[in-house]
Design an enzyme around this catalytic site. Sequence first.
Site, short mmCIF file in Angstrom:
data_model
loop_
_atom_site.label_atom_id
_atom_site.label_comp_id
_atom_site.label_asym_id
_atom_site.label_seq_id
_atom_site.Cartn_x
_atom_site.Cartn_y
_atom_site.Cartn_z
N PRO A 126 0.84 -1.21 0.00
CG PRO A 126 -0.65 -1.51 1.75
CD PRO A 126 0.63 -2.03 1.19
CD GLU A 127 3.67 3.73 -3.76
OE1 GLU A 127 3.86 4.93 -3.53
OE2 GLU A 127 4.29 3.10 -4.63
#
Length: 276
Positions: free
Chosen positions: A2-3
């Site tokens: 996840p960014e």
Amino acid sequence: MPELPEVEVVRRGLAHHLPGRTITGYRSSGKALRRKTADDRLRLLLVGARVVAIRRRAKYLLVDFDNEALLVLHLGMTGRLGIFPAASPLLPHDHLCWLLDNDRELRFNDTRRFGSVMLFSRQKGADPELLLFTDTGPEPLGPQLSASYLLARANGRTIPVKQFLMDGRIVAGVGNIYANECLFAAGIKPARPVGTIGRRRWQRLIDQLRGILDQAIACGGSTISDFFGTTGEGGYFQVHFSVYGKSGSPCPRCQTPIQSFKLGGRATFFCRRCQR
Ligand SMILES: [Zn+2]
């Protein structure tokens, strides 16, 4: 992994469900995440406590409670958070579950168990946020990130701009995907030494980075209803990338094939005509 936009989407989703709710129970799979979770402490400090707010710093989620407890969550590589009816069956890899006072449950699912959960009590004095984020740079969407700031931090340095942007001490939470995309949008070559970039180009880079992050967050926002459904599916969203993962494809601006190489060990994509 996840960014920042995905973590922000999770935060916004949870912000609809958690504040005002009291934790009424806690259970765990007993399996360690990145570190062993302090189950007794999580039960002792959080059961009976009411959620006041949920915030984000870099890629961490921070949950504030009315008894001054602070729960800090990191999704690691594969972590997911969802709100489920308390009676619904657990899914494989649901490791931590907090029962809420409305017969729902907050569940932390993590296949690879690189996620982390930390619990602090502010009553003990030192502010945990100061300890955790001493070396963390300003938020890309926050007012502290400016062309002057980047110009000062880059002054006299020769490291490639892409590595500079991905250094969390310079800017918080810019991962490989968004570093590639904002450099393309700003017309800056990923390997360019940071000390050679002037104020106007830094400003253009900040503007493009914010635009791309905002767009990704807005795009993820449309999947929130799925993400917080009973299936736990969804949550990842389709963001239209210009260069990331597009090696050999025509540049969306000039049709030159996108090139790729490793920079600091990370996959790097750029257009040799559009980026200087
Ligand atoms: Zn091009």
